[in-house]
Design a protein around this motif. Structure first.
Motif, short mmCIF file in Angstrom:
data_model
loop_
_atom_site.label_atom_id
_atom_site.label_comp_id
_atom_site.label_asym_id
_atom_site.label_seq_id
_atom_site.Cartn_x
_atom_site.Cartn_y
_atom_site.Cartn_z
N ALA A 332 -25.64 -28.57 -48.16
CA ALA A 332 -25.25 -27.23 -48.59
C ALA A 332 -23.96 -26.82 -47.88
O ALA A 332 -23.80 -27.04 -46.68
CB ALA A 332 -26.37 -26.24 -48.28
N GLY A 333 -23.05 -26.24 -48.63
CA GLY A 333 -21.75 -25.86 -48.09
C GLY A 333 -20.64 -26.83 -48.45
O GLY A 333 -19.46 -26.49 -48.35
N ASP A 334 -21.01 -28.04 -48.87
CA ASP A 334 -19.99 -29.00 -49.31
C ASP A 334 -19.30 -28.47 -50.56
O ASP A 334 -19.91 -27.86 -51.44
CB ASP A 334 -20.63 -30.36 -49.64
N VAL A 335 -18.00 -28.73 -50.66
CA VAL A 335 -17.20 -28.30 -51.80
C VAL A 335 -17.01 -29.49 -52.73
O VAL A 335 -16.59 -30.56 -52.30
CB VAL A 335 -15.83 -27.76 -51.35
N VAL A 336 -17.35 -29.33 -54.01
CA VAL A 336 -17.24 -30.41 -55.00
C VAL A 336 -15.88 -30.30 -55.68
O VAL A 336 -15.59 -29.30 -56.34
CB VAL A 336 -18.37 -30.33 -56.03
N VAL A 337 -15.04 -31.33 -55.54
CA VAL A 337 -13.69 -31.26 -56.11
C VAL A 337 -13.53 -32.15 -57.34
O VAL A 337 -12.62 -31.95 -58.13
CB VAL A 337 -12.62 -31.61 -55.05
N SER A 338 -14.39 -33.15 -57.52
CA SER A 338 -14.33 -33.95 -58.74
C SER A 338 -15.70 -34.53 -59.05
O SER A 338 -16.49 -34.82 -58.15
CB SER A 338 -13.28 -35.06 -58.65
N VAL A 339 -15.96 -34.68 -60.34
CA VAL A 339 -17.22 -35.25 -60.84
C VAL A 339 -16.88 -36.31 -61.87
O VAL A 339 -16.17 -36.04 -62.85
CB VAL A 339 -18.11 -34.16 -61.46
N ASP A 340 -17.37 -37.52 -61.66
CA ASP A 340 -17.16 -38.63 -62.59
C ASP A 340 -15.68 -38.84 -62.90
O ASP A 340 -15.28 -39.08 -64.04
CB ASP A 340 -17.94 -38.38 -63.88
N GLY A 341 -14.85 -38.69 -61.86
CA GLY A 341 -13.42 -38.96 -62.00
C GLY A 341 -12.59 -37.82 -62.54
O GLY A 341 -11.38 -37.97 -62.72
N ALA A 342 -13.21 -36.66 -62.80
CA ALA A 342 -12.47 -35.51 -63.34
C ALA A 342 -12.48 -34.36 -62.33
O ALA A 342 -13.53 -34.04 -61.75
CB ALA A 342 -13.08 -35.06 -64.66
N VAL A 343 -11.32 -33.73 -62.16
CA VAL A 343 -11.23 -32.58 -61.27
C VAL A 343 -12.05 -31.42 -61.84
O VAL A 343 -12.05 -31.18 -63.05
CB VAL A 343 -9.76 -32.14 -61.11
N VAL A 344 -12.76 -30.70 -60.96
CA VAL A 344 -13.52 -29.52 -61.38
C VAL A 344 -13.06 -28.32 -60.55
O VAL A 344 -12.86 -28.42 -59.35
CB VAL A 344 -15.04 -29.73 -61.24
N PHE A 345 -12.90 -27.19 -61.24
CA PHE A 345 -12.46 -25.97 -60.58
C PHE A 345 -13.52 -24.88 -60.55
O PHE A 345 -13.34 -23.84 -59.93
CB PHE A 345 -11.20 -25.41 -61.25
N ASP A 346 -14.65 -25.09 -61.24
CA ASP A 346 -15.72 -24.10 -61.21
C ASP A 346 -17.06 -24.79 -61.39
O ASP A 346 -17.13 -25.97 -61.75
CB ASP A 346 -15.51 -23.01 -62.27
N ALA A 347 -18.14 -24.03 -61.14
CA ALA A 347 -19.48 -24.60 -61.19
C ALA A 347 -19.84 -25.06 -62.60
O ALA A 347 -20.51 -26.09 -62.77
CB ALA A 347 -20.49 -23.57 -60.69
N ALA A 348 -19.41 -24.32 -63.62
CA ALA A 348 -19.74 -24.69 -65.00
C ALA A 348 -19.19 -26.06 -65.34
O ALA A 348 -19.87 -26.88 -65.98
CB ALA A 348 -19.21 -23.63 -65.96
N ALA A 349 -17.94 -26.34 -64.93
CA ALA A 349 -17.34 -27.65 -65.22
C ALA A 349 -18.07 -28.76 -64.48
O ALA A 349 -18.28 -29.85 -65.03
CB ALA A 349 -15.86 -27.63 -64.84
#
Length: 373
Positions: A332-349
């Motif tokens: 908890a507290g980790d920041v997610v910057v990419s998922v499956d090779g794609a940059v994400v800027f919000d929780a929905a993405a």
């Protein structure tokens, strides 16, 4: 209000600087001078200005701090927090000029209020460097800025030998010089002008500098503009390139190229890369790490996500123990910057990327410092 001198043993002084303080009824905010002491049970004192007679004092032991509310006043962003003294009937509403400045004050106040409570390293992973003032007529060799899109006081360029020896990097956010909180560039310039000897600078995150060599004039790093702030966001790394073989990850924020801050997004970044010599020195914000997550039989990772603050990437609000995400080292507290090779800027993405991915998917997380620090 209690009137007493703004004085105490200097050894107990933790922070001093300007904060916006709400008046009676938490109505109009005015800029006031504050000093935080660890003396006795901890005290926060305020006056109308630096050097003015003390107007009030708050005993902080056992006090609680609440974040918010944030607001925009005449185009100026304000970041709020509230202090509720133990047994007190009045809440003190305060505001800072940046989220980083607020984090500095809140961390310090909570440490004084509850000195025996363990805190996550993710919340207050500051970097401190010591720097000796160069002998006259030499200057400090730091170009500082405070403007829209730049948090607190940001290092635009490092040109002096003393600053380089201290490990300062373009893109570093300087929160404080010794105990003085640097709310604006003008405050910082005065603090540096009056400082002597060796000073301690407190920086917001532990940025790092990496070096790579272009191959046939190509670095192999594709970037996009961040939704807010300075720098450029890595969105792709060309296979076999210097960028791909470096420690960069998709989602990294690149702050500077060859010692100069990137203030105009990916276009400026790309231009500097193309015009630079083969050797590239890149300043990267914080630390990223790649994790391969394996969904369980029901397609679950065991995480909950929420949006980050004001254009920041999504944050893990919960990681279930013994879940695939927990086993992979996410917390908890980790920041997610990419998922499956794609940059994400919000929780929905991020949620959409996880749902659409195969059972095993790579995720890159960001932390302000290495876990061991």
């Amino acid at each position: 209000a209690v009137r007493r001198p703004m004085a105490a043993h200097s050894s107990s002084l933790i922070l001093r600087g300007e904060l916006f303080k709400a008046g009676e009824g938490n109505s109009i905010y005015k800029l006031r001078w504050f000093e935080l002491f660890a003396l006795g049970t901890g005290e926060l004192r305020w006056a109308e200005a630096e050097g003015a007679p003390g107007r009030g004092i708050t005993d902080l032991f056992g006090a609680t701090v609440h974040m918010g509310p944030d607001e925009s006043r005449a185009g100026e962003e304000r970041f709020g927090f509230q202090i509720l003294p133990r047994g007190g009937i009045r809440t003190y509403a305060l505001q800072t000029s940046s989220a980083e400045e607020r984090r500095l004050w809140v961390d310090a106040i909570e440490t004084v209020a509850s000195p025996h409570v363990m805190r996550s390293a993710l919340g207050g992973s500051y970097r401190s460097v010591q720097m000796r003032r160069p002998p006259p007529p030499l200057q400090w060799g730091i170009d500082l800025g405070s403007a829209r899109g730049l948090p607190c006081v940001t290092v635009l360029e490092v040109s002096g030998d003393e600053a380089r020896a201290a490990g300062l990097l373009a893109g570093d956010v300087v929160l404080a010089l010794d105990s003085m909180v640097l709310r604006t560039a003008s405050v910082a310039q005065r603090a540096f002008r009056e400082a002597s000897g060796t000073v301690t600078l407190r920086l917001a995150t532990r940025n790092r500098e990496i070096t790579l060599w272009k191959r046939e004039g190509i670095a192999g790093i594709a970037c996009i503009d961040p939704p807010s702030g300075v720098g450029a966001i890595v969105c792709g790394l060309l296979a076999g390139s210097a960028g791909a073989e470096s420690e960069l990850q998709v989602g990294d924020r690149l702050l500077a190229v060859n010692g100069k801050l990137v203030t105009d997004g990916h276009d400026q970044f790309s231009k500097r890369i193309s015009q630079s010599p083969p050797e590239l020195r890149l300043v990267v914000s914080g630390y990223t790490s790649a994790h391969t997550l394996h969904k369980d039989a029901e397609g679950v990772l065991g995480i909950r996500l929420c949006d980050g603050a004001r254009g920041s990437p999504p944050v893990l609000s919960q990681v279930q123990r013994s879940s695939p995400a927990w086993s992979a080292g996410l917390r908890a507290g980790d920041v997610v910057v990419s998922v499956d090779g794609a940059v994400v800027f919000d929780a929905a993405a991020a949620i959409r990327g996880i749902a659409e991915s195969r059972r095993a998917l790579p995720v890159v997380i960001w932390r302000p410092a290495l876990p061991a620090e």
